[in-house]
Design an enzyme around this catalytic site. Structure first.
Site, PDB file in Angstrom:
ATOM      1  N   HIS A  73      -5.077  -7.104   6.684  1.00  0.00           N
ATOM      2  CA  HIS A  73      -3.766  -6.871   7.302  1.00  0.00           C
ATOM      3  C   HIS A  73      -3.205  -5.555   6.728  1.00  0.00           C
ATOM      4  CE1 HIS A  73       0.555  -7.581   8.029  1.00  0.00           C
ATOM      5  NE2 HIS A  73       0.208  -8.530   8.881  1.00  0.00           N
ATOM      6  N   ASP A 103      -4.834 -11.975  -0.859  1.00  0.00           N
ATOM      7  CA  ASP A 103      -3.792 -12.078   0.160  1.00  0.00           C
ATOM      8  C   ASP A 103      -3.944 -13.466   0.785  1.00  0.00           C
ATOM      9  OD1 ASP A 103      -2.293 -12.139   2.430  1.00  0.00           O
ATOM     10  OD2 ASP A 103      -3.021 -10.236   3.250  1.00  0.00           O
ATOM     11  N   GLN A 158      -2.537 -16.430   4.971  1.00  0.00           N
ATOM     12  CA  GLN A 158      -3.041 -17.341   6.008  1.00  0.00           C
ATOM     13  C   GLN A 158      -3.790 -18.530   5.406  1.00  0.00           C
ATOM     14  OE1 GLN A 158      -2.184 -17.159   9.072  1.00  0.00           O
ATOM     15  NE2 GLN A 158      -1.458 -15.048   9.274  1.00  0.00           N
ATOM     16  N   LYS A 211       5.486 -18.538   6.985  1.00  0.00           N
ATOM     17  CA  LYS A 211       4.238 -18.972   7.620  1.00  0.00           C
ATOM     18  C   LYS A 211       3.902 -20.412   7.250  1.00  0.00           C
ATOM     19  CE  LYS A 211       2.196 -14.372   7.727  1.00  0.00           C
ATOM     20  NZ  LYS A 211       2.283 -13.935   9.117  1.00  0.00           N
ATOM     21  N   CYS A 244      -1.440  -6.242  13.308  1.00  0.00           N
ATOM     22  CA  CYS A 244      -1.377  -5.506  12.031  1.00  0.00           C
ATOM     23  C   CYS A 244      -2.750  -5.362  11.400  1.00  0.00           C
ATOM     24  CB  CYS A 244      -0.405  -6.161  11.047  1.00  0.00           C
ATOM     25  SG  CYS A 244       1.276  -6.165  11.621  1.00  0.00           S
TER      26      CYS A 244
HETATM   27  C1  LIG Z   1      -3.221 -11.952   6.169  1.00  0.00           C
HETATM   28  C2  LIG Z   1      -1.801 -11.478   6.158  1.00  0.00           C
HETATM   29  N1  LIG Z   1      -1.374 -10.708   5.160  1.00  0.00           N
HETATM   30  C3  LIG Z   1      -0.104 -10.273   5.093  1.00  0.00           C
HETATM   31  C4  LIG Z   1       0.805 -10.588   6.066  1.00  0.00           C
HETATM   32  C5  LIG Z   1       2.210 -10.061   5.950  1.00  0.00           C
HETATM   33  O1  LIG Z   1       3.111 -11.119   5.799  1.00  0.00           O
HETATM   34  P1  LIG Z   1       4.692 -10.843   5.808  1.00  0.00           P
HETATM   35  O2  LIG Z   1       4.970 -10.110   7.089  1.00  0.00           O
HETATM   36  O3  LIG Z   1       5.278 -12.222   5.798  1.00  0.00           O
HETATM   37  O4  LIG Z   1       5.019 -10.067   4.606  1.00  0.00           O
HETATM   38  C6  LIG Z   1       0.404 -11.368   7.151  1.00  0.00           C
HETATM   39  C7  LIG Z   1       1.345 -11.674   8.243  1.00  0.00           C
HETATM   40  O5  LIG Z   1       0.990 -11.682   9.398  1.00  0.00           O
HETATM   41  C8  LIG Z   1      -0.934 -11.833   7.193  1.00  0.00           C
HETATM   42  O6  LIG Z   1      -1.367 -12.586   8.195  1.00  0.00           O
END
Ligand SMILES: Cc1ncc(COP(=O)(O)O)c(C=O)c1O
Length: 413
Positions: free
Chosen positions: A128, A205, A208, A231, A370
């Site tokens: 991401h 990270d 998910q 999430k 993203c």
């Molecule tokens: C794998 C992953 N990392 C990071 C993020 C970023 O999360 P946030 O927008 O809540 O900071 C997301 C959100 O879609 C994600 O799916």
């Protein structure tokens, strides 16, 4: 469409007021955008409402009753989160505004303490943007390099290819526990072991993963991990950075301000103890309380059961979508590992598909989610993602499949 419901979703749907509505005045809402953000059960709404109505004040600062109540609830929330993700110590849980903020904190503070010119940060091609850009910024600040481990052209992750990207200059690896587009879990355990044997710092990270599977950061052996409250049925504006105590003690504070100091003079400051050192300013107090309520709600149902439910819906969706001409899955392997299903239809705009599905009450995500480097790598300009959670039903999957088939036939005609 009626919601005759099976399995765990039957009971839990009653807990989510937002799900019981019509879209465009005529179609029941079918919410399949859970990888982007989830909905809140009444338990979370009430926990936050109760705090604002009865107990709210700023934390850690007052000696009055309301401040003591808010502080007690805020710190109890930290302990709930520590137990939920397997942190040894509640001080290893730093409340941030989300995954993105948490990853920026590590990228900034860890790099300031460790990164030297010529060092390498190893990512994967499926990350991401929140797990790419902060490292690119850190690399630019310190004269380091960001390396992307390739994945297979059919979307699968290759552990050996990733291992081949290590060099004597690799200082840190950061990767998604579960891809927000391809939907599978990376082989976290062998990846952590491989990095640790080489003295390389590991950042996970877990945005998910934490909402969908039981996880234990201490046992996994990661140095840092990040996830977001919204999430996992919690509020927006809150997330967690998990960090091992030794690291959190070693790296400098990221943001400066109130609460993060033990002392300030005109010539400088002394950082506070953990976790305050990384929580400058008024923190997301009521959001932390709401997040703890979300965690209790998920734990009462059981993450194992939730994971099975999501996978069965994703399996059903893949089987149905396989029958639709023109659909190509981004991850071609048949094995379903989460509630995420992403696909594209060559020659048909992903955005048009999403718009027409919305006309039928179905919320999906279209675009690059993203993950522009991943989409570029796969040669797919944009994809459609359906992502399921505990409150989705088999009937919703079937409705989605039928409407999607009509949509694609219409757009391909
Ligand atoms: C794998 C992953 N990392 C990071 C993020 C970023 O999360 P946030 O927008 O809540 O900071 C997301 C959100 O879609 C994600 O799916």
């Amino acid at each position: 469409m009626s919601h005759s419901i099976s399995s765990i979703s039957a009971a839990v749907r009653q807990d989510f007021p937002i799900l019981h509505q019509s879209i465009h005045g005529k179609h029941p809402l079918v919410y399949l955008d859970n990888a982007a953000s989830t909905q809140r059960p009444t338990a979370v709404l009430e926990a936050m409402d109760n705090c604002y109505r009865r107990d709210y004040s700023n934390v850690h600062r007052g000696i009055h009753e309301l401040s003591e109540r808010s502080t007690a609830q805020y710190e109890a929330a930290r302990q709930t989160l520590a137990d939920f993700v397997g942190a040894r110590d509640a001080a290893e849980i730093i409340f941030t505004s989300g995954t993105t903020a948490a990853l920026n904190l590590v990228a900034h503070a860890w790099s300031a303490a460790v990164l030297q010119p010529g060092d390498e940060i190893l990512l994967t091609m499926l990350e991401h943007h929140s797990n790419i850009v902060p490292w690119q910024q850190a690399a630019a600040r310190h004269g380091a390099r960001v390396v992307f481990a390739p994945i297979g052209h059919h979307g699968s992750f290759d552990l050996v290819e990733w291992q081949k990207c290590f060099t004597p200059r690799t200082r840190l690896v950061s990767f998604a526990a579960v891809s927000n587009v391809l939907g599978y879990r990376l082989p976290i355990e062998p990846m952590v072991s491989y990095a640790k044997e080489r003295g390389v710092t590991v950042v996970l990270d877990a945005a998910q993963a934490v909402p969908h599977e039981p996880i234990h950061f201490e046992n996994l052996g990661v140095d840092f991990a990040a996830f977001s409250g919204h999430k996992l049925l919690g509020p927006t504006g809150i997330g967690v950075l998990y960090g091992r105590r030794q690291w959190l003690e070693r790296i400098p504070p990221f943001l400066g301000g109130g609460s993060m100091i033990s002392g300030v003079t005109t010539s400088g400051f002394t950082p506070g103890e953990l976790p305050a050192k990384f929580e400058a300013g008024t923190p997301p107090i009521v959001e932390a309380i709401g997040l703890a309520a979300a965690v209790r709600y998920l734990s009462d149902i059981g993450l194992d059961q939730i994971a099975e439910h999501e996978k069965s819906l994703a399996r059903r969706a893949r089987e149905r979508l396989t029958q639709i001409r023109g659909i190509a899955f981004l991850h071609r392997e048949r094995e379903v590992a989460s509630g995420i299903v992403s696909f594209h239809v060559p020659g048909v705009s992903a955005q048009d598909i999403a718009v027409l599905l919305d006309c039928k009450g179905i919320a999906v995500r279209a675009g690059h989610h993203c993950t522009m480097p991943l989409h570029d790598f796969l040669g797919v300009p944009a994809s459609v993602r359906a992502s399921f959670y505990l409150y989705n039903t088999a009937e919703e999957v079937d409705y989605f499949g039928d409407r999607l088939q009509e949509t694609i036939e219409r757009l391909s005609a």
